[in-house]
Design a protein around this motif. Structure first.
Motif, PDB file in Angstrom:
ATOM      1  N   PHE A 127      58.679  39.091  56.406  1.00 42.73           N
ATOM      2  CA  PHE A 127      59.658  40.083  56.004  1.00 42.73           C
ATOM      3  C   PHE A 127      61.092  39.640  56.227  1.00 42.73           C
ATOM      4  CE2 PHE A 127      62.463  43.578  56.721  1.00 42.73           C
ATOM      5  CZ  PHE A 127      62.284  44.264  55.538  1.00 42.73           C
ATOM      6  N   ILE A 128      61.334  39.078  57.400  1.00 39.65           N
ATOM      7  CA  ILE A 128      62.723  38.742  57.754  1.00 39.65           C
ATOM      8  C   ILE A 128      63.290  37.659  56.830  1.00 39.65           C
ATOM      9  CG2 ILE A 128      62.237  36.964  59.494  1.00 39.65           C
ATOM     10  CD1 ILE A 128      64.412  38.644  61.207  1.00 39.65           C
ATOM     11  N   VAL A 129      62.412  36.818  56.310  1.00 43.66           N
ATOM     12  CA  VAL A 129      62.851  35.786  55.366  1.00 43.66           C
ATOM     13  C   VAL A 129      63.294  36.441  54.056  1.00 43.66           C
ATOM     14  CG1 VAL A 129      62.138  33.734  54.071  1.00 43.66           C
ATOM     15  CG2 VAL A 129      61.367  34.041  56.429  1.00 43.66           C
ATOM     16  N   GLY A 130      62.548  37.478  53.676  1.00 46.56           N
ATOM     17  CA  GLY A 130      62.887  38.196  52.452  1.00 46.56           C
ATOM     18  C   GLY A 130      64.229  38.911  52.517  1.00 46.56           C
ATOM     19  N   THR A 131      64.755  39.114  53.712  1.00 46.68           N
ATOM     20  CA  THR A 131      66.047  39.777  53.822  1.00 46.68           C
ATOM     21  C   THR A 131      67.215  38.798  53.747  1.00 46.68           C
ATOM     22  OG1 THR A 131      66.206  39.613  56.235  1.00 46.68           O
ATOM     23  CG2 THR A 131      65.057  41.538  55.352  1.00 46.68           C
ATOM     24  N   ASN A 132      66.919  37.533  53.714  1.00 47.40           N
ATOM     25  CA  ASN A 132      67.995  36.542  53.603  1.00 47.40           C
ATOM     26  C   ASN A 132      68.698  36.674  52.257  1.00 47.40           C
ATOM     27  OD1 ASN A 132      68.769  33.711  52.429  1.00 47.40           O
ATOM     28  ND2 ASN A 132      68.972  33.552  54.646  1.00 47.40           N
ATOM     29  N   PRO A 133      70.016  36.700  52.245  1.00 41.61           N
ATOM     30  CA  PRO A 133      70.735  36.928  50.975  1.00 41.61           C
ATOM     31  C   PRO A 133      70.392  35.930  49.868  1.00 41.61           C
ATOM     32  CG  PRO A 133      72.274  36.617  52.822  1.00 41.61           C
ATOM     33  CD  PRO A 133      70.920  36.597  53.405  1.00 41.61           C
ATOM     34  N   TYR A 134      70.173  34.686  50.237  1.00 45.96           N
ATOM     35  CA  TYR A 134      69.863  33.686  49.207  1.00 45.96           C
ATOM     36  C   TYR A 134      68.466  33.889  48.626  1.00 45.96           C
ATOM     37  CZ  TYR A 134      74.016  31.322  50.756  1.00 45.96           C
ATOM     38  OH  TYR A 134      75.304  31.033  51.061  1.00 45.96           O
ATOM     39  N   ILE A 135      67.520  34.153  49.531  1.00 49.46           N
ATOM     40  CA  ILE A 135      66.146  34.372  49.064  1.00 49.46           C
ATOM     41  C   ILE A 135      66.122  35.629  48.187  1.00 49.46           C
ATOM     42  CG2 ILE A 135      63.728  34.645  49.782  1.00 49.46           C
ATOM     43  CD1 ILE A 135      64.757  32.107  50.965  1.00 49.46           C
ATOM     44  N   LYS A 136      66.891  36.631  48.615  1.00 50.26           N
ATOM     45  CA  LYS A 136      66.948  37.866  47.819  1.00 50.26           C
ATOM     46  C   LYS A 136      67.516  37.606  46.425  1.00 50.26           C
ATOM     47  CE  LYS A 136      69.105  40.943  50.347  1.00 50.26           C
ATOM     48  NZ  LYS A 136      69.440  42.004  51.325  1.00 50.26           N
ATOM     49  N   ARG A 137      68.519  36.743  46.374  1.00 46.39           N
ATOM     50  CA  ARG A 137      69.113  36.454  45.061  1.00 46.39           C
ATOM     51  C   ARG A 137      68.130  35.756  44.151  1.00 46.39           C
ATOM     52  NH1 ARG A 137      75.092  34.306  46.353  1.00 46.39           N
ATOM     53  NH2 ARG A 137      75.075  33.407  44.269  1.00 46.39           N
ATOM     54  N   VAL A 138      67.392  34.812  44.709  1.00 40.90           N
ATOM     55  CA  VAL A 138      66.374  34.124  43.912  1.00 40.90           C
ATOM     56  C   VAL A 138      65.327  35.143  43.456  1.00 40.90           C
ATOM     57  CG1 VAL A 138      64.523  32.416  43.960  1.00 40.90           C
ATOM     58  CG2 VAL A 138      66.724  31.898  45.030  1.00 40.90           C
ATOM     59  N   TYR A 139      64.912  35.983  44.416  1.00 37.62           N
ATOM     60  CA  TYR A 139      63.920  37.009  44.103  1.00 37.62           C
ATOM     61  C   TYR A 139      64.404  37.895  42.957  1.00 37.62           C
ATOM     62  CZ  TYR A 139      60.967  41.077  44.656  1.00 37.62           C
ATOM     63  OH  TYR A 139      60.112  42.099  44.409  1.00 37.62           O
ATOM     64  N   LYS A 140      65.652  38.297  43.055  1.00 37.89           N
ATOM     65  CA  LYS A 140      66.208  39.180  42.026  1.00 37.89           C
ATOM     66  C   LYS A 140      66.272  38.493  40.666  1.00 37.89           C
ATOM     67  CE  LYS A 140      70.515  41.530  40.858  1.00 37.89           C
ATOM     68  NZ  LYS A 140      69.863  42.164  39.693  1.00 37.89           N
ATOM     69  N   LEU A 141      66.626  37.223  40.684  1.00 40.90           N
ATOM     70  CA  LEU A 141      66.656  36.481  39.417  1.00 40.90           C
ATOM     71  C   LEU A 141      65.283  36.496  38.754  1.00 40.90           C
ATOM     72  CD1 LEU A 141      68.823  33.312  40.098  1.00 40.90           C
ATOM     73  CD2 LEU A 141      69.126  34.954  38.232  1.00 40.90           C
ATOM     74  N   TYR A 142      64.251  36.229  39.546  1.00 42.37           N
ATOM     75  CA  TYR A 142      62.909  36.225  38.968  1.00 42.37           C
ATOM     76  C   TYR A 142      62.502  37.628  38.533  1.00 42.37           C
ATOM     77  CZ  TYR A 142      62.250  31.337  39.935  1.00 42.37           C
ATOM     78  OH  TYR A 142      62.384  29.981  39.914  1.00 42.37           O
ATOM     79  N   TYR A 143      62.865  38.603  39.348  1.00 42.78           N
ATOM     80  CA  TYR A 143      62.527  39.979  38.999  1.00 42.78           C
ATOM     81  C   TYR A 143      63.223  40.395  37.697  1.00 42.78           C
ATOM     82  CZ  TYR A 143      60.748  44.598  40.064  1.00 42.78           C
ATOM     83  OH  TYR A 143      60.046  45.761  40.022  1.00 42.78           O
ATOM     84  N   ASP A 144      64.508  40.100  37.600  1.00 42.84           N
ATOM     85  CA  ASP A 144      65.261  40.457  36.392  1.00 42.84           C
ATOM     86  C   ASP A 144      64.718  39.737  35.156  1.00 42.84           C
ATOM     87  OD1 ASP A 144      66.819  42.081  37.895  1.00 42.84           O
ATOM     88  OD2 ASP A 144      68.602  40.797  37.880  1.00 42.84           O
ATOM     89  N   SER A 145      64.368  38.481  35.335  1.00 42.29           N
ATOM     90  CA  SER A 145      63.824  37.733  34.205  1.00 42.29           C
ATOM     91  C   SER A 145      62.501  38.334  33.745  1.00 42.29           C
ATOM     92  CB  SER A 145      63.593  36.265  34.600  1.00 42.29           C
ATOM     93  OG  SER A 145      64.807  35.686  34.993  1.00 42.29           O
ATOM     94  N   PHE A 146      61.687  38.701  34.727  1.00 42.99           N
ATOM     95  CA  PHE A 146      60.424  39.362  34.413  1.00 42.99           C
ATOM     96  C   PHE A 146      60.678  40.632  33.614  1.00 42.99           C
ATOM     97  CE2 PHE A 146      57.445  42.744  35.557  1.00 42.99           C
ATOM     98  CZ  PHE A 146      56.226  42.186  35.180  1.00 42.99           C
ATOM     99  N   GLN A 147      61.630  41.444  34.104  1.00 41.03           N
ATOM    100  CA  GLN A 147      61.958  42.694  33.422  1.00 41.03           C
ATOM    101  C   GLN A 147      62.459  42.447  31.994  1.00 41.03           C
ATOM    102  OE1 GLN A 147      60.777  45.225  34.812  1.00 41.03           O
ATOM    103  NE2 GLN A 147      62.052  46.098  36.435  1.00 41.03           N
ATOM    104  N   SER A 148      63.369  41.484  31.838  1.00 36.52           N
ATOM    105  CA  SER A 148      63.926  41.249  30.497  1.00 36.52           C
ATOM    106  C   SER A 148      62.855  40.806  29.515  1.00 36.52           C
ATOM    107  CB  SER A 148      64.994  40.154  30.499  1.00 36.52           C
ATOM    108  OG  SER A 148      65.776  40.225  31.609  1.00 36.52           O
ATOM    109  N   ILE A 149      61.985  39.923  29.963  1.00 37.02           N
ATOM    110  CA  ILE A 149      60.977  39.431  29.015  1.00 37.02           C
ATOM    111  C   ILE A 149      59.974  40.526  28.672  1.00 37.02           C
ATOM    112  CG2 ILE A 149      59.147  37.733  28.608  1.00 37.02           C
ATOM    113  CD1 ILE A 149      60.708  35.777  30.314  1.00 37.02           C
ATOM    114  N   THR A 150      59.535  41.272  29.696  1.00 35.12           N
ATOM    115  CA  THR A 150      58.551  42.314  29.392  1.00 35.12           C
ATOM    116  C   THR A 150      59.177  43.449  28.575  1.00 35.12           C
ATOM    117  OG1 THR A 150      58.935  43.245  31.597  1.00 35.12           O
ATOM    118  CG2 THR A 150      56.965  41.885  31.303  1.00 35.12           C
TER     119      THR A 150
END
Ligand code: ADP
Ligand code: K
Ligand code: MG
Length: 493
Positions: A127-150
């Motif tokens: 969990f604590i790794v997921g709160t890191n700002p950089y990891i979150k940004r990468v996560y968000k990029l993948y999440y947003d890309s997933f959303q846009s394509i679907t």
């Protein structure tokens, strides 16, 4: 699986912020914490349940099997009939819409599944790794890309649909340009929360998945672009040797030259001087490969070689005024060049040995030798940069391991941590700042990702990479790359 790090008590506001980001993919805020409250494991579980509600769509996709595709099919060469060479000539020359539509439809169906799996894998980090700002940004990029394509139309029926989809993919690929520096910084900051082997496994998987995703996306984009080029040109198509992401007549010497010039410039900016790069061996070699992969590999290896060379020169006391220094190279005569740095290609018959002479800055050249085997091309990158110490050698392929000193290394123990473990400030500090500012190519060194990434790229199509250190003298890196057109049917993307 064990989603959260059980032994860690986590600040509640971080949890909520992070959950919100994870579940909705909404705008990225850094974790700002004003007061400390802690969640117990059972409370965390409740939050997790709420999240899973929002994550249903991702889960649904992530549970689907990945549909691998052979490189042959991805390149649109999979249709029955003539030889693969004729096939791709036809495919590109005719701008075969049917083939391109197949690729785009495959991409539309497959990319969300692969992105969803990356999202899930990231959610399973401690969990604590997921709160890191950089990891979150990468996560968000993948999440947003997933959303846009679907969210884009499922059906791709004609040229217009295809163009729209390819444009969408192009935007997404561009938005992902900084993922590697972000991951690098993120995991550097998190190294005390995760075992080294777990970080390595996660990143190896993630980067391999990323290469596959990019190949699929870039192929969909590039086929469309080539068709456009072809349509607008009245004469013969100028790109018979390019099949989307693959180049069938790739000349390593040319690419080495381009990369070397780029890396020399980077080196000049960082150190005020740079070594020559000598390209020799079978410099006329051409082969079939993915140029962007080779370019990435070459730049990383050359950056390592020139950095080692220049830093070793400095250590040996070699300089513009004293090019031979007090080191072991003093017996070499200086290069008789007019000025500045250059990239020299020596024909294999040329016996003039320019591969060891220091230039006027005292730097011996980096030598890049090309060898064409029956089924593979080998490239050896040789430097006289002093090699690697025994203590460092076992670590050089670890992610984030670097001998670049970073004064703002936030992973160092005992840093003041009255608020979040990742001060908001850390985004603007240290290596990552350099990486972001340097733009294309990043800094000359300091992310510690060059070697591990390069090896994954080399191995992706069945090649390999080995580094041999002659401590005190220099390094040889052997890069073996398969002729990928021989195994188009076997290479699974
Ligand atoms: P980075 O270049 O960002 O430090 P890399 O993964 O590319 O990360 O390399 C890791 C470390 O390996 C470098 O910091 C350096 O100490 C060592 N290294 C890599 N290549 C060479 C080389 N050619 N000569 C000497 N040391 C090297
Ligand atoms: K490394
Ligand atoms: Mg490097």
């Amino acid at each position: 699986g064990p989603s959260w790090n059980n032994s860690t008590l986590v600040q509640s506001s971080s949890v909520v912020t992070s959950m919100a980001l994870r579940s909705t993919g909404s705008s990225l805020a850094t974790t700002t914490t004003t007061k400390r409250e802690f969640f117990t494991n059972s409370e965390q579980k409740e939050v997790e349940d709420v999240v899973s509600f929002y994550d249903d769509k991702v889960t649904q996709y992530a549970n689907q099997e990945i549909q691998t595709v052979t490189l042959k099919t991805l390149l649109g060469l999979g249709r029955s009939g003539s030889s693969s060479h004729d096939q791709h000539q036809q495919g590109v020359a005719a701008g075969d819409l049917a083939i391109n539509l197949d690729v785009a439809r495959y991409a539309r169906k497959e990319l969300p599944v692969r992105l969803a799996r990356l999202i899930k894998a990231t959610q399973k980090l401690p969990f604590i790794v997921g709160t890191n700002p950089y990891i979150k940004r990468v996560y968000k990029l993948y999440y947003d890309s997933f959303q846009s394509i679907t969210a884009s139309p499922e059906e791709i029926r004609d040229k217009d649909d295809l163009d729209r989809f390819a444009a969408l993919l192009k935007g997404l690929v561009e938005s992902h340009a900084d993922v590697v520096p972000m991951l690098s910084q993120g995991f550097l900051e998190c190294k005390k929360y995760m075992a080294k082997e777990d970080i390595k496994r996660f990143l190896d998987d993630m980067i391999r998945a990323r290469i596959g995703i990019r190949l699929i996306a870039e192929q969909a984009i590039s086929l469309r672009e080539q068709r456009h080029e072809h349509e607008t040109s009245s004469v013969e198509t100028p790109h018979d040797d390019i099949v989307g992401v693959v180049h069938t007549e790739l000349r390593p010497a040319d690419l080495i030259k381009t990369c070397a010039s780029f890396v020399q410039e980077l080196c000049d900016v960082n150190y005020g001087s740079s070594p020559e790069v000598v390209i020799n061996g079978q410099t006329d070699t051409t082969f079939t490969y993915v140029p962007v992969h080779l370019e990435y590999i070459l730049c990383e290896l050359l950056k390592n070689a020139v950095r080692a060379t220049v830093e070793h020169s400095q250590k040996m006391g070699r300089s513009a005024l004293n090019p031979h220094g007090n080191g072991p190279d003093r017996h070499h005569p200086p290069t008789n060049r007019e000025s500045g740095n250059s990239v020299v290609i020596v024909n294999q018959d040329d016996d003039q040995d320019v591969t060891k002479r220091p230039n006027e800055f005292g730097h011996p050249p980096v030598e890049v030798t090309i060898a064409q085997g029956d089924h593979e091309v080998t490239i050896r990158i040789r430097d006289h940069g002093g090699g690697i110490s025994r203590e460092d050698f076992d670590a050089i392929f670890d992610y984030s391991f670097t001998t670049v000193k970073n004064e703002n290394d936030s992973s160092s123990e005992g840093s003041s941590s009255d608020d979040s473990p990742y001060g908001v400030d850390s985004i603007f500090k240290g290596v990552s700042r350099l990486a972001m500012q340097a733009g294309l190519g990043g800094p000359i060194a300091g992310l510690g990702f060059g070697l591990p990434l390069t090896r994954i790229y080399a191995q992706y199509f069945g090649g390999d990479m080995h580094l041999v250190s002659l401590q005190g003298y220099g390094c040889d890196v052997f890069l073996k790359l398969k002729q990928i057109d021989e195994s188009l049917d076997d290479l699974q993307i």
